[in-house]
Each structure stands twice: as C-alpha cells, then as structure tokens.
Scaffold this motif. Structure first.
Motif: not given
Length: 244
Positions: A55-62, A97-100
C-alpha cells in the motif's frame, strides 16, 4: 458463529475502505508530484508520475517510496552552445528510494535509471549541415542521419569536388559513444569523395559531437545506441532531485 461472521464482514469492509483510501491518496500524490516536477524543471506540459507499490499509505508512513516513475514527453536540454537547446523525447525514469523534506516540498531519490530518445532531426543540428570547405576545391555537408543497423548511424554527405557536384550523397556508417555529458559521432571509415584527402580534413565534416549539459533531476548520460527513430540514450544518477 454469528458474531464471527459479523466480525469478518466488518474486517472485509474496512479492508475495502482502506484500499479505496490508499488509491485516492496515491492519485492525489501523483498529481501533486507531477505539478512539482513541472514547476522545478520548467516544463511546458505536466509529466506523468506513477507511484508504484502497495500500500501507498504505509510507504508514506515509513518516510520512503519504493519506486516512482516519471515520464516526460518533450524536454529541452541546454547544450552550452549560445543558448541553443536540444529536444529529448519520451524520457522514462524510475526513481528508487524516494524520501521527502519535512514539509513535503521536495523529494530526492537514492538512485535513478531511465531511457530517452534524441531524434535524428535534432542530432543533425550538431552536424556540419552547411557547406564546409574541406580543402581547396572540395566542400561538403551532412544532409541526413538515419539508422545504419547494429547500433550504427548512417551519415549522408553531400559534396562538391573541383567544381563538380557529386550526383548522389555519399554514405558512411558511424559509431556513437558517450563521454561525460557529450555524445560523440565518429565515422568507422571515410567516405570516398573521388580524390585522396587527408583523414583529418574529411573528419572535420563526418565527425561531430553534441553536449547535453542538464537532464531532469541532474541525472547523467550513461550509454547511447542508434535505433530506428533516433538515438536511444540511457541515464543514471544517485541522490537525484525529483522536485523542489
């Protein structure tokens, strides 16, 4: 048993709602990222951005996205030649491995790989396409570039020798390589213009290069190969800026 069935139904409903919420969130994020890339790269059209993985949301959370794909149909890259640019078509890049940043205004990928095409009509602008004096009594110009097969470029040279215009263009197969930020075209053998000429005088027309100073996110040229519709280039980079 009835309570168990109710619990399973509730779990199923929650699962469906989660999937819907996840897909809505990823669609919103893709649109926002596309707008950011368009703004940061100064594009005339909005690129395609796809965020892969579920899921996308768990990637965002990580705090990190696994794979973000960016597609740009038409990109103008500076060449360092008096403000001239070169059109690069169909850029497709995968950012891993995209980070914000803390406020999500910028994003950086650990690594990036991609492909793109430079049309022969664009590459021709770097060649000697105006009559050039090769030596006394001989002028020549490149009038066409095309696929020569096996990763080679076919160059067509139009020439005038001792006042006589050759009845048909002379063809020569050339190799294409990448050195740093420059694409180099080098004739495998010299065209026969009817008279004996020094190699360096002929290569002043047949051999040429094209510098590409900046690609999206500052990725770098990795390799190049001649194909049917133009040069197929591959790009690679690390710590690549996706937006911001």
């Amino acid at each position: 048993m009835r309570a168990l069935r109710i619990l399973l139904v509730v779990v199923a409903i929650l699962g469906v709602l989660f999937v819907i919420a996840d897909r809505v969130a990823v669609h919103f994020a893709e649109n926002e990222a596309a707008d950011q890339v368009r703004s940061s790269e100064g594009l005339t059209a909005t690129p395609d951005v796809s965020i892969h993985g579920f899921p996308f949301l768990t990637q965002v959370a990580s705090g990190e996205l696994d794979d973000v794909e960016v597609g740009i149909k038409d990109y103008r890259a500076p060449t360092g030649d008096g403000g001239r640019t070169i059109r690069i078509d169909d850029i497709e890049a995968h950012m891993k491995g995209v980070t914000f940043s803390g406020d999500y205004s910028s994003a950086t990928a650990k690594t990036a790989t991609g492909t793109a095409t430079i049309g022969y009509d664009e590459l021709l602008k770097a060649a000697k396409s105006e009559p050039t004096r090769v030596t006394r009594g001989v002028t020549a110009k490149v009038i066409g570039l095309s696929d020569g097969g096996n990763g080679k470029i076919r160059i067509q040279v139009d020439a005038t020798v001792l006042g006589i215009h050759l009845p048909r263009p002379v063809s020569v197969l050339s190799s294409v390589t990448v050195q740093g930020d420059t694409v180099r075209v080098h004739a495998d053998s010299l065209p026969d213009l009817g008279i004996e000429l020094a190699e360096n005088t002929v290569r002043s027309v047949t051999d040429f290069q094209q510098t590409i100073e900046q690609l999206p996110g500052n990725v770098r040229l990795d390799s190049v190969r001649a194909a049917r519709d133009g040069l197929e280039i591959s790009v690679r980079g690390s710590d690549v800026r996706l937006a911001g």
